[in-house]
Every structure is written in C-alpha cells, then in structure tokens.
Scaffold this active site. Sequence first.
Site, PDB file in Angstrom:
ATOM      1  N   HIS A 182     -18.518  16.625   0.741  1.00 34.86           N
ATOM      2  CA  HIS A 182     -18.097  15.358   1.360  1.00 34.86           C
ATOM      3  C   HIS A 182     -17.215  14.571   0.392  1.00 34.86           C
ATOM      4  O   HIS A 182     -16.131  14.090   0.770  1.00 34.86           O
ATOM      5  CB  HIS A 182     -19.335  14.546   1.743  1.00 34.86           C
ATOM      6  CG  HIS A 182     -19.045  13.147   2.200  1.00 34.86           C
ATOM      7  ND1 HIS A 182     -19.003  12.787   3.529  1.00 34.86           N
ATOM      8  CD2 HIS A 182     -18.789  12.005   1.498  1.00 34.86           C
ATOM      9  CE1 HIS A 182     -18.733  11.496   3.625  1.00 34.86           C
ATOM     10  NE2 HIS A 182     -18.602  10.994   2.398  1.00 34.86           N
ATOM     11  N   GLU A 183     -17.656  14.423  -0.850  1.00 35.75           N
ATOM     12  CA  GLU A 183     -16.882  13.645  -1.817  1.00 35.75           C
ATOM     13  C   GLU A 183     -15.576  14.345  -2.185  1.00 35.75           C
ATOM     14  O   GLU A 183     -14.531  13.702  -2.321  1.00 35.75           O
ATOM     15  CB  GLU A 183     -17.719  13.361  -3.070  1.00 35.75           C
ATOM     16  CG  GLU A 183     -18.914  12.452  -2.814  1.00 35.75           C
ATOM     17  CD  GLU A 183     -18.542  11.150  -2.121  1.00 35.75           C
ATOM     18  OE1 GLU A 183     -17.428  10.642  -2.335  1.00 35.75           O
ATOM     19  OE2 GLU A 183     -19.370  10.640  -1.350  1.00 35.75           O
ATOM     20  N   HIS A 186     -13.098  13.587   0.442  1.00 34.93           N
ATOM     21  CA  HIS A 186     -12.378  12.317   0.313  1.00 34.93           C
ATOM     22  C   HIS A 186     -11.124  12.492  -0.554  1.00 34.93           C
ATOM     23  O   HIS A 186     -10.087  11.865  -0.293  1.00 34.93           O
ATOM     24  CB  HIS A 186     -13.280  11.252  -0.310  1.00 34.93           C
ATOM     25  CG  HIS A 186     -14.182  10.570   0.662  1.00 34.93           C
ATOM     26  ND1 HIS A 186     -13.711   9.920   1.789  1.00 34.93           N
ATOM     27  CD2 HIS A 186     -15.529  10.422   0.683  1.00 34.93           C
ATOM     28  CE1 HIS A 186     -14.732   9.405   2.453  1.00 34.93           C
ATOM     29  NE2 HIS A 186     -15.848   9.702   1.813  1.00 34.93           N
ATOM     30  N   GLU A 206     -14.339   8.558   6.629  1.00 34.08           N
ATOM     31  CA  GLU A 206     -15.728   8.996   6.456  1.00 34.08           C
ATOM     32  C   GLU A 206     -16.057  10.171   7.377  1.00 34.08           C
ATOM     33  O   GLU A 206     -16.745  11.119   6.976  1.00 34.08           O
ATOM     34  CB  GLU A 206     -16.686   7.839   6.714  1.00 34.08           C
ATOM     35  CG  GLU A 206     -16.830   6.885   5.550  1.00 34.08           C
ATOM     36  CD  GLU A 206     -17.375   7.551   4.295  1.00 34.08           C
ATOM     37  OE1 GLU A 206     -18.210   8.465   4.420  1.00 34.08           O
ATOM     38  OE2 GLU A 206     -16.964   7.156   3.198  1.00 34.08           O
ATOM     39  N   HIS A 278     -18.860   3.593   7.667  1.00 34.53           N
ATOM     40  CA  HIS A 278     -19.955   4.569   7.736  1.00 34.53           C
ATOM     41  C   HIS A 278     -20.713   4.480   9.061  1.00 34.53           C
ATOM     42  O   HIS A 278     -21.493   5.377   9.382  1.00 34.53           O
ATOM     43  CB  HIS A 278     -20.958   4.339   6.597  1.00 34.53           C
ATOM     44  CG  HIS A 278     -20.417   4.606   5.231  1.00 34.53           C
ATOM     45  ND1 HIS A 278     -19.819   3.618   4.473  1.00 34.53           N
ATOM     46  CD2 HIS A 278     -20.387   5.740   4.475  1.00 34.53           C
ATOM     47  CE1 HIS A 278     -19.448   4.133   3.300  1.00 34.53           C
ATOM     48  NE2 HIS A 278     -19.781   5.408   3.277  1.00 34.53           N
TER      49      HIS A 278
END
Length: 357
Positions: A182-183, A186, A206, A278
């Site tokens: 996920h990070e 980004h 997100e 989020h």
Amino acid sequence: MELCQVCEIVPQIVLVRLLEKEKNPNKKLRLLNHIKQSAALRSKRAVAYNYRGVRTAIADNLRRVLNEKNIHFYDCKESHDLPAKTSFEINERYPRKKKKGKLVKRKLINTREIANMDKVYDFWHENFERESFDAKSAIVKYYANYGKNYDNAFWDGENLTFGLGDPSYFNPFGKFIDVQAHEFGHAVIQYEADLVYQGQPGALNEHVADVFGITIRHWVEGKDVNAASWLLAEGLWKLQGYKALRDMASPGSAYPDDNQPAHMSNFYKGQEDNGGVHINSGIPNKAFFEFATRTGGNSWEKPLRIWYQTVKDQRLTNPNTNFEQFATATYDVAKKKYDDDTADLLRDSWSSVGIVI
C-alpha cells in the site's frame, strides 16, 4: 492544494477515536504523543511539498542504478530520526538475479519484513516491467522500527517508513505485506497521477494504494478472487473484534468504528481526514471488489491491469480527477484493452456503488 506529502495507512481520526474512548492514563498518553508527532511530521513535509519545484528537485536527485533492484533498509531503533547508515541492502541486477546482501553487525529488522518488501518490488518488475516506484530504478529507502509506540506506516514523498506498533492497539506495521505494498503504491501513484491528497482525488489516492496492496497480497498468496481475503492489513489490530484496517468486500465493517461508505448515497461530506480520503475510498474499493469478483480469476491480472493503466495514462487522469472521471477512464481502458463485455461489466460494477458512467 495538499499533495501526497505524508500518506499514512491509519487515518488520524481513528487514533483520535481510540484516544477519546481510552480510560487508561498511560495508554491515553501514548496515543496523544503519537497523534502530536504525526501532526508535526505532516506539517513539516507540507512546507516543502506544497511547492512543485521542491518535489521536482527531489525526484531529479533520486539515486538510480539502471536495470538493478536496490532496496536499502534502515533500522530507526524506535527513534524519530532517520539513520544515515543502512542495516541491510538488497542489490540485485536484472536479468541475472544475482543477489548481494550487505549486513552490518547489528541487524534488528525483522527477516519477514525484508523478504516481503523484496516480493513487493518483484511483483512490479515481473508483472508490469516497472523498475522501482519511479519506473526508473530509483533506490528504495525503507525505514523500519520507526518511533517508540508509533502506530502507523507512511510514504512521505521520499521514503517508506514503518512503525513498530504499541503494546495495546497495533502489531508491527512492516510485518504485513499489504501494508508495505500500500505504501509503495502511494509512491507509484505520486510518480504517475500525482493525485491531490484532498477530497475525491485524495480518496482515489488511498483507494488505488489499497488496490495495489490487496492485489499484491493475493499474488504472493497465489489466491484467486474467490479464495483470497479482501481484508487489508488483516491481523494488524490487537483489539478483539477489530478485523483489519479496510474491508474492500464490505466497507464499514473492518472494525467497530469503521465509517467507510460502500455507496455514493452515504458519501462523507465533512472536513475530517482531508475531506474523507480514508473514508470515501470505501466506495471505489467496493467497485473494484465487485468488478474483480464478477470477472473471476486473479485480481492482479485483468482488474489490476485496467486500474494501473488508468493511473499511468495522464490523458485519462490528472491530480484533480474525481470518482466519476476515474470510473469513466477505467471503462475506456477496459473497452480499448479488452472488449465490450469487460467494459460493460466494469460499468455495472461502478453503477452498483452509485457512480453512473
């Protein structure tokens, strides 16, 4: 206009809600300190990242080694200061894949954490021929064991950073491959669509990171859309009754205070969480789940390829893209890349969450 200076996987509002309910003074103080530290970090990064010239200069000065995978791991040892010396390095040249690992005397980074980040990088290389987050072989700087009782993981525009969690609420963030993916996602988004981290574009930021996280987990586990779990960061919580950070199959049910909507009729219009980045991401998350399960097979194949191409094609997305524009763009990609039946299935999936294209 707030761009993705610090993209954290745990919304600050979740930590605030925990703080409001906590009765133990020591636990309350730990939460309060973490919230203050995160706020200071976001403020510090915002000063630089609100200037496109600064972001461009950072991108221009990334260390790159062409055709080689380089992931440098740093052990923060529960400090908020980022160390200058690496604890472990993966330097692997393609296509020979001859590994070199440089160890220092003291390596406290969890072995699984290193192995999983290696797999995240390999996923992008093997499935999309993408070299690192910038697609130009930038060295990935990975900071583990960040802060004492630090309850988050984040991409700050330059680095991947993972907290150890705390004794009461969260397990170590770096041990979960979908959190890592996920990070890293980004970072990929920043170098492609650069979606503004506010309102609907921020929720898409997100959402796409969630899609990258969950599909990479599916790929590593080798499970199709029916056998795989759609819980992002499953097992991260230590609290009973708290399943995950997100439930992409059923937004709003990951934990007791989860307020993600699954339909536009419940779209959050408030100011908290950067206008619900989020929160409202639950709507496109549900649409992706619907499309993937209606399509069948593997989530990282046709569904992810459509999403990735949409993010990658700057003719289709821009920093201010909203839900309807993004949905329309995925439809256009599906029709061009696959066929009318795929595009119609995708349109129906978006319609099921109240987005008509």
